[in-house]
Enzyme design. Structure first.
Site, PDB file in Angstrom:
ATOM      1  CG  ASP A 470      -5.336   1.800   0.068  1.00 54.39           C
ATOM      2  OD1 ASP A 470      -5.946   1.537  -0.981  1.00 54.39           O
ATOM      3  OD2 ASP A 470      -5.051   0.960   0.936  1.00 54.39           O
ATOM      4  CG  ASP A 669      -2.480  -0.458   4.596  1.00 55.52           C
ATOM      5  OD1 ASP A 669      -2.826  -0.372   3.396  1.00 55.52           O
ATOM      6  OD2 ASP A 669      -2.984  -1.268   5.396  1.00 55.52           O
ATOM      7  CG  ASP A 673      -1.298   1.824  -0.830  1.00 51.05           C
ATOM      8  OD1 ASP A 673      -2.067   2.043  -1.784  1.00 51.05           O
ATOM      9  OD2 ASP A 673      -1.672   1.317   0.240  1.00 51.05           O
TER      10      ASP A 673
END
Length: 781
Positions: A470, A669, A673
């Site tokens: 990410d 995080d 996700d």
């Protein structure tokens, strides 16, 4: 200072049960008021106790017991502790015991670091008692070989009876756990090492028992001086040596839990509670409940997770982040249990206590990794299920061959060879091979800021070839900062920034906060705003003093009749660098541009190079726009970019890559996700991220440091290599030892392997596996 305990207070616990009876507020027992029992007056109330022990506990934390909050803890404690098998997590039961599949001692599901290893204590005691019997037995049996004719001094028949007296308590009492586990393995059709130990020791002892009390059943050629040779010493020495191996294993397993104890030691044992009337005292940490007000003095560790109510200080959060620089904390800021208060005094409200604290969750992840079993262990289990019956078959064959074709006394040779096969084949080392490596690796990972949630993730990490990351919060800091202020007209840069900050001061948008923080960092005076107006999707405008100020995108400027053509090139150049550029107009003129960006974390570029160096292809998947995503990717050398993706798109990307034959690790995080983290072969969560991300991942990186992926990769490869080495040692050892024990070398060299030597070699094999696994404690990460 008021302190509201209405959520967990039971009120005064001086509960009359009869005319002369009260209730002990600590243990809940009834106390006769005229029985001379201890009493205590606290806040004008009299409390009665059943014993000095309860009285002492009350004095250690009077508020906790007087308010009745201890009842909550007693309710929790009354629930049975659930135990599971380290090698077979599907085994769950209330209370301690042994695994019906492998015979290993069960461990508590929830680790506290204070578990008393009763099996280690019990086995150590049994080991020393067995050794005390084994020494004289060996002296009586082997003495004549070294010039000590002990049996001649005692007499052959009394010597046999003495052997029986020494051996029987060992076999019937000390070795009882072995026989119980062996029987369970047969009863549940799960043959394992205990099957072989029970058969080997039982065969040696029963043969000796018959030889002692029914010697007439043996032919005369089996007797010497009217006495048949026995194997009491072999049975006892085997038991002793198996205990040695077990104690070594249990101690090794205990040492691998040192990381848990070290983590738990980060939290203080007491917390300074503040009462509603302002009184303060140190209460045991386990008595702290959510909502309690606590004082954290300079130099103290923060006792629990909480929120600052009063005071400002710097907190050393290196326990969580690895960063040595302290973090400033003030009112409404969260603090984490185990971190260190450097200077100021704080008052915090406990938010998460006990098992809910970050520290306890870290402990539980390490404990979970201790108990978990890598899929490679499934191979070991399958081999064992075939190996044990095969060994029994070989032992039976050896007995038959020696009995019918061996030299006299054939029965003695037959029993000895069969017992030797059964003992040397005990797969103790096989049972240790995977768990000991995993538990050691989990401890080493925790030290390096890499928390292994389950062993499967650790094993799969070694085979990963593609890493999806990410952007926000993983590659970047996740908090935008002001990067550029460009003045285009008569308004100077500082004044431009001051006006923009005044306009944005009332907004809670992250970009607005970045502009305000940027002005404050430069020490600029930020004026007051009037007639503030936010235009959805475009920007904001208002009056700063006597000046009309507007801030926003091209559409915002067009809405107030301005063109941005003269500034578009500069704005586009900023956007090409991944920044968000916003136009500022003052009194109807285009005055400048302010740019904000989410900074890339300091060590990410080097980490990306290191990840490429260990053979990983890196894909960035982000919900951000293509322009910003490509800018960040080009700076870092990322292989592929997927921009504008939704949570389900990230999960679909994982499945798409897996269908193409890739093994995927996903690092993120946020809540968005979580689906991809759960879907990936290995989910890697940033420790600073959302709880759901951490729960969905198999590996967590403390502090959100991406370089932890490199450490996790190294640890995974080292652990898998270590497991394979252990399995090889165990299988190769058994494969080589069984034929020798069966007597295959006897026709060629006259070599036989006694049961005692077989038992010693078996224990040494376990020691070699343990020693090899413990090398992981020093692996460089």
């Amino acid at each position: 200072m008021a302190h509201d305990h209405h959520n967990h207070s039971h009120g005064n616990m001086e509960i009359p049960v009869g005319d002369n009876v009260a209730v002990d507020p600590v243990c809940g027992m009834q106390v006769a008021l005229d029985a001379g029992k201890p009493t205590e007056i606290w806040q004008d109330q009299t409390f009665h106790f059943c014993s000095d022990k309860c009285h002492g506990k009350f004095n250690g934390d009077p508020y906790f017991y007087a308010s009745g909050n201890n009842q909550l803890k007693q309710d929790e404690a009354s629930q049975s502790v659930e135990y599971t098998c380290p090698m077979h997590p599907e085994i769950l039961q209330q209370g301690p015991g042994t695994c019906p599949i492998c015979g290993m001692a069960l461990e508590p599901v929830t680790a506290t670091g204070e578990e008393k290893n009763e099996e280690l204590e019990d086995f150590t005691r049994r080991m020393w008692i067995s050794a005390a019997a084994a020494v004289p037995l060996v002296i009586m049996t082997m003495g004549p070989l070294v010039g000590l004719p002990v049996r001649e001094w005692i007499g052959e028949k009394p010597a046999v009876y003495l052997e029986f007296v020494l051996a029987t308590p060992i076999i019937l009492w000390a070795a009882k756990p072995f026989f119980v586990r062996g029987w369970n393995s047969i009863r549940t059709m799960n043959p394992n090492m205990w099957t072989l130990i029970a058969l080997g020791v039982g065969a040696a002892y029963l043969y000796s028992l018959v030889a002692t009390f029914l010697p007439g059943v043996f032919p005369e050629e089996y007797k010497s001086g009217g006495v048949v040779g026995t194997y009491y010493e072999a049975a006892v020495v085997i038991v002793t040596l198996v205990f040695v191996g077990q104690v070594l294993e249990l101690r090794a397993r205990e040492r691998t839990g040192d990381a848990i104890k070290a983590l738990l030691d980060l939290a203080p044992k007491t917390a300074r509670r503040i009462l509603a009337n302002g009184d303060e005292y140190d209460a045991p940490l386990e008595n702290i409940l959510e909502g309690d007000l606590l004082r954290v003095r300079p130099g103290d560790a923060v006792p629990v997770d909480g929120v600052v109510i009063e005071g400002t200080t710097a907190i050393d959060e290196s326990m969580l982040t690895g960063e040595s620089l302290p973090v400033t904390k003030g009112p409404d800021d969260p603090v984490t249990g185990g971190t260190i208060n450097k200077n100021g005094s704080l008052v915090i409200r406990a938010a998460r206590v006990g098992a809910d604290t970050v520290l306890s969750q870290i402990v539980e992840m390490v404990a979970g990794a201790k108990r978990s079993r890598a899929p490679i262990q499934g191979m070991a289990d399958k081999v064992s299920s075939v190996f044990v019956p095969l060994v029994v078959l070989i032992a039976s064959t050896a007995f038959v061959v020696w009995y019918f074709f061996g030299p006299d006394p054939a029965l003695i040779f037959a029993v000895a060879s069969a017992v030797s096969v059964l003992i040397i084949a005990c797969p103790c080392a096989l049972g240790l091979a995977t768990p000991i490596s995993i538990t050691t690796a989990a401890g080493r990972g925790a030290q390096a800021g890499v928390l292994i949630k389950d062993a499967e993730a650790l094993e799969r990490m070694a085979g990963v070839d593609t890493l999806i990351v990410d952007k926000t919060g993983t590659l970047t800091e996740g908090k935008p900062k002001l990067t550029d202020t460009l003045a285009l007209g008569n308004v100077k840069e500082d004044e431009l920034l001051s006006l923009a900050a005044a306009l944005e001061k009332g907004s809670e948008h992250p970009l607005a906060e970045a502009i305000v923080a940027g002005a404050q960092d430069k020490g600029l005076e930020v004026g007051k705003i009037a007639d503030f107006e936010a235009v959805t999707g475009k920007g904001v405008q208002g009056m700063i003093g006597k000046r009309i100020v507007a801030l926003g995108n091209k559409a915002m400027m067009a809405g107030i009749g301005l063109t941005t053509e003269t500034a578009d090139a500069q704005a586009d150049a900023l956007r090409a660098e991944g920044k968000t550029a916003m136009y500022v107009a003052v009194d109807g003129d285009l005055a400048g541009i302010v740019a904000v960006a989410d900074p890339i974390k300091g060590n990410v570029a080097d980490t990306i190079k290191a990840l490429h160096g260990v053979g990983l292809r890196i894909i960035m998947a982000t919900g951000d726009n293509e322009h910003t995503a490509q800018a960040v990717a080009s700076q870092l050398g990322i292989d592929e970019v997927r921009a504008g993706v939704m949570p389900e798109d990230k999960k679909d990307l994982v499945e798409e890559l897996r269908r193409a034959g890739h093994s995927i690790a996903m690092a993120g995080d946020g809540v968005n996700d979580a689906p991809a983290l759960a879907a990936a072969d290995v989910g890697i969560a940033m420790g600073t991220g959302a709880d759901v991300a951490v729960e969905s991942a198999g590996i967590t990186l403390l502090g959100g440091d991406l370089s932890g992926i490199v450490r996790a990769r190294k640890l995974a490869k080292a652990t898998l290599r270590n497991i394979k080495q252990n399995l090889f040692f165990a299988f190769a050892y058994n494969a080589a030892g069984v034929p020798v024990a069966a007597g295959i070398l006897y026709p060629l060299t006259g070599t036989l392997l006694s049961p005692m030597i077989a038992a010693a070699a078996m224990s040494l094999s376990s020691v070699s596996v343990i020693s090899n696994a413990l090398r992981l404690r020093k692996v460089g990460l």
